[in-house]
Design an enzyme around this catalytic site. Sequence first.
Site, PDB file in Angstrom:
ATOM      1  N   ARG A 176      -5.445 -43.200  35.054  1.00  0.00           N
ATOM      2  CA  ARG A 176      -6.806 -42.900  35.513  1.00  0.00           C
ATOM      3  C   ARG A 176      -7.553 -41.930  34.601  1.00  0.00           C
ATOM      4  O   ARG A 176      -8.192 -40.975  35.062  1.00  0.00           O
ATOM      5  CB  ARG A 176      -6.800 -42.368  36.949  1.00  0.00           C
ATOM      6  CG  ARG A 176      -6.297 -43.366  37.964  1.00  0.00           C
ATOM      7  CD  ARG A 176      -7.177 -44.626  38.045  1.00  0.00           C
ATOM      8  NE  ARG A 176      -6.546 -45.595  38.918  1.00  0.00           N
ATOM      9  CZ  ARG A 176      -5.755 -46.585  38.473  1.00  0.00           C
ATOM     10  NH1 ARG A 176      -5.543 -46.767  37.176  1.00  0.00           N
ATOM     11  NH2 ARG A 176      -5.207 -47.415  39.318  1.00  0.00           N
ATOM     12  N   SER A 225     -10.036 -44.461  45.899  1.00  0.00           N
ATOM     13  CA  SER A 225      -8.879 -43.586  46.138  1.00  0.00           C
ATOM     14  C   SER A 225      -9.231 -42.163  45.750  1.00  0.00           C
ATOM     15  O   SER A 225      -9.693 -41.905  44.641  1.00  0.00           O
ATOM     16  CB  SER A 225      -7.686 -44.053  45.296  1.00  0.00           C
ATOM     17  OG  SER A 225      -7.239 -45.295  45.778  1.00  0.00           O
ATOM     18  N   GLU A 295      -8.153 -37.984  42.126  1.00  0.00           N
ATOM     19  CA  GLU A 295      -8.535 -39.041  41.168  1.00  0.00           C
ATOM     20  C   GLU A 295     -10.057 -39.025  41.030  1.00  0.00           C
ATOM     21  O   GLU A 295     -10.595 -39.277  39.966  1.00  0.00           O
ATOM     22  CB  GLU A 295      -8.053 -40.399  41.694  1.00  0.00           C
ATOM     23  CG  GLU A 295      -8.470 -41.552  40.814  1.00  0.00           C
ATOM     24  CD  GLU A 295      -7.873 -42.882  41.275  1.00  0.00           C
ATOM     25  OE1 GLU A 295      -6.719 -42.907  41.724  1.00  0.00           O
ATOM     26  OE2 GLU A 295      -8.601 -43.892  41.174  1.00  0.00           O
TER      27      GLU A 295
HETATM   28  C1  LIG Z   1     -14.430 -49.227  47.401  1.00  0.00           C
HETATM   29  C2  LIG Z   1     -13.885 -48.709  46.093  1.00  0.00           C
HETATM   30  C3  LIG Z   1     -12.750 -49.284  45.537  1.00  0.00           C
HETATM   31  C4  LIG Z   1     -12.231 -48.800  44.337  1.00  0.00           C
HETATM   32  N1  LIG Z   1     -11.097 -49.361  43.822  1.00  0.00           N
HETATM   33  C5  LIG Z   1     -10.590 -48.916  42.658  1.00  0.00           C
HETATM   34  C6  LIG Z   1      -9.398 -49.493  42.106  1.00  0.00           C
HETATM   35  O1  LIG Z   1      -8.816 -50.421  42.649  1.00  0.00           O
HETATM   36  N2  LIG Z   1      -8.930 -48.993  40.933  1.00  0.00           N
HETATM   37  C7  LIG Z   1      -9.552 -47.968  40.277  1.00  0.00           C
HETATM   38  O2  LIG Z   1      -9.088 -47.559  39.216  1.00  0.00           O
HETATM   39  N3  LIG Z   1     -10.683 -47.406  40.781  1.00  0.00           N
HETATM   40  C8  LIG Z   1     -11.202 -47.838  41.939  1.00  0.00           C
HETATM   41  N4  LIG Z   1     -12.348 -47.268  42.453  1.00  0.00           N
HETATM   42  C9  LIG Z   1     -12.960 -46.109  41.758  1.00  0.00           C
HETATM   43  C10 LIG Z   1     -14.076 -46.495  40.760  1.00  0.00           C
HETATM   44  O3  LIG Z   1     -14.731 -47.673  41.164  1.00  0.00           O
HETATM   45  C11 LIG Z   1     -13.534 -46.667  39.344  1.00  0.00           C
HETATM   46  O4  LIG Z   1     -12.972 -45.462  38.863  1.00  0.00           O
HETATM   47  C12 LIG Z   1     -14.652 -47.103  38.386  1.00  0.00           C
HETATM   48  O5  LIG Z   1     -14.085 -47.536  37.203  1.00  0.00           O
HETATM   49  C13 LIG Z   1     -15.656 -45.989  38.099  1.00  0.00           C
HETATM   50  O6  LIG Z   1     -16.730 -46.556  37.372  1.00  0.00           O
HETATM   51  P1  LIG Z   1     -18.219 -46.008  37.517  1.00  0.00           P
HETATM   52  O7  LIG Z   1     -19.056 -46.773  36.579  1.00  0.00           O
HETATM   53  O8  LIG Z   1     -18.630 -46.018  38.933  1.00  0.00           O
HETATM   54  O9  LIG Z   1     -18.036 -44.534  36.990  1.00  0.00           O
HETATM   55  P2  LIG Z   1     -18.650 -43.174  37.572  1.00  0.00           P
HETATM   56  O10 LIG Z   1     -18.068 -42.918  38.923  1.00  0.00           O
HETATM   57  O11 LIG Z   1     -20.110 -43.174  37.453  1.00  0.00           O
HETATM   58  O12 LIG Z   1     -18.033 -42.126  36.551  1.00  0.00           O
HETATM   59  C14 LIG Z   1     -16.645 -41.875  36.520  1.00  0.00           C
HETATM   60  C15 LIG Z   1     -16.322 -41.064  35.262  1.00  0.00           C
HETATM   61  O13 LIG Z   1     -16.530 -41.899  34.131  1.00  0.00           O
HETATM   62  C16 LIG Z   1     -17.408 -41.265  33.202  1.00  0.00           C
HETATM   63  N5  LIG Z   1     -18.215 -42.303  32.544  1.00  0.00           N
HETATM   64  C17 LIG Z   1     -18.906 -43.303  33.145  1.00  0.00           C
HETATM   65  N6  LIG Z   1     -19.491 -44.094  32.231  1.00  0.00           N
HETATM   66  C18 LIG Z   1     -19.167 -43.576  31.018  1.00  0.00           C
HETATM   67  C19 LIG Z   1     -19.478 -43.916  29.670  1.00  0.00           C
HETATM   68  N7  LIG Z   1     -20.259 -44.969  29.369  1.00  0.00           N
HETATM   69  N8  LIG Z   1     -18.986 -43.143  28.674  1.00  0.00           N
HETATM   70  C20 LIG Z   1     -18.210 -42.064  28.942  1.00  0.00           C
HETATM   71  N9  LIG Z   1     -17.879 -41.686  30.193  1.00  0.00           N
HETATM   72  C21 LIG Z   1     -18.357 -42.431  31.216  1.00  0.00           C
HETATM   73  C22 LIG Z   1     -18.255 -40.337  34.066  1.00  0.00           C
HETATM   74  O14 LIG Z   1     -18.799 -39.268  33.290  1.00  0.00           O
HETATM   75  C23 LIG Z   1     -17.235 -39.861  35.083  1.00  0.00           C
HETATM   76  O15 LIG Z   1     -16.470 -38.793  34.553  1.00  0.00           O
HETATM   77  C24 LIG Z   1     -12.882 -47.725  43.656  1.00  0.00           C
HETATM   78  C25 LIG Z   1     -14.053 -47.187  44.214  1.00  0.00           C
HETATM   79  C26 LIG Z   1     -14.555 -47.655  45.409  1.00  0.00           C
HETATM   80  C27 LIG Z   1     -15.809 -47.047  45.974  1.00  0.00           C
END
Ligand SMILES: Cc1cc2nc3c(=O)[nH]c(=O)nc-3n(C[C@H](O)[C@H](O)[C@H](O)COP(=O)(O)OP(=O)(O)OC[C@H]3O[C@@H](n4cnc5c(N)ncnc54)[C@H](O)[C@@H]3O)c2cc1C
Length: 311
Positions: A176, A225, A295
């Site tokens: 992660r 999570s 996480e």
């Molecule tokens: C219902 C639900 C189910 C989920 N299931 C999973 C799962 O099965 N597995 C899992 O791993 N996660 C899961 N997640 C968590 C989440 O969806 C993932 O971690 C996802 O990849 C985050 O992406 P985001 O674009 O929303 O990032 P954000 O939440 O907007 O950001 C997360 C981090 O990434 C950084 N970031 C974002 N974009 C960039 C970029 N372009 N360059 C550099 N840094 C960046 C941000 O600064 C921050 O630190 C779940 C979430 C929800 C709500």
Amino acid sequence: MARTALDEIQERVRGRVVLNAPMDRLTTLRVGGPADLLVYPEDQEDLATLVSFLTQRGLPYFVLGNGSNLVVRDGGIRGAVICLTEGFRGLEAREGASFRVEAGVAVRRMVRWTVDRGITGFEPLVGIPGSVGGALAMNAGAWDTEIADRVVELEVLTPGGGVEVLGRSELRFRYRGLDLPPGCVIVAAVLEGEPAEPEAVKERARELYARRKESQPLQEPSAGSVFKNPAGAKAARLIEACALKGVRVGDAEVSRIHANFIVNAGMATASQVVALIGMIQERVYVKHRIKLEPEVRIVGEWAKGKLRVQE
Ligand SMILES: Cc1cc2nc3c(=O)[nH]c(=O)nc-3n(C[C@H](O)[C@H](O)[C@H](O)COP(=O)(O)OP(=O)(O)OC[C@H]3O[C@@H](n4cnc5c(N)ncnc54)[C@H](O)[C@@H]3O)c2cc1C
């Protein structure tokens, strides 16, 4: 942020700029105060202009994806929030089962694209509500696979505004997470799957999505999570064993469906979510002697003048 800096950003950047952007509407958990400034750069040149300007002025910036792994504190975010979901939406086939995808593309769209083309390897990501940039930064994964397994190279914009292409062997992915130098923004990636029979890929995606729907509170606001799984254990099982399902601090509630999810059951604040995180950590530690590590990423500032619950 000083007015002159704001004016200068609005003059220099072509993309959409929002002042006092409400982070509770930009995150899936629906908590958090406003960001001073939210910018959606139109393209790489626009992003480079913005990032190098902010760097030169010593102004802080934070990269936002789809906000699905974030708890933004109630005082919001000082400085600029940069979001690539409007400008960086390219997705194109490369040789064989590889493709180049830009950071603002939704994981959902990328998975559908691979499934439609009979490319296997991305089905486990089905249902993750993030952007590709966020998935790479978090090394998102499910069902014992992670996106790092599929990375050929990443295109990363550095604080000076230049773009570097980093091959798989130069990237330090971990559980992660991905260790990048501070201030770097992921702009695109080349990912690679394997060719497969399209109907079989479709079926696997369908099955994995059904399993997700059954086990996760997808109808309620959450950030996925909350805790990483400690070595050899499942965070959800440890929390469940402490009888914490349904326990609340204000409107922040341990999901009754999945104990490693905190849901916003109405008008939860970040302060309540963080207090509940602390309570879970304490109870799990007392019962199992294991310290759960979040996480979710907790970012931003506490609301001024408000009593905050101990983190
Ligand atoms: C219902 C639900 C189910 C989920 N299931 C999973 C799962 O099965 N597995 C899992 O791993 N996660 C899961 N997640 C968590 C989440 O969806 C993932 O971690 C996802 O990849 C985050 O992406 P985001 O674009 O929303 O990032 P954000 O939440 O907007 O950001 C997360 C981090 O990434 C950084 N970031 C974002 N974009 C960039 C970029 N372009 N360059 C550099 N840094 C960046 C941000 O600064 C921050 O630190 C779940 C979430 C929800 C709500």
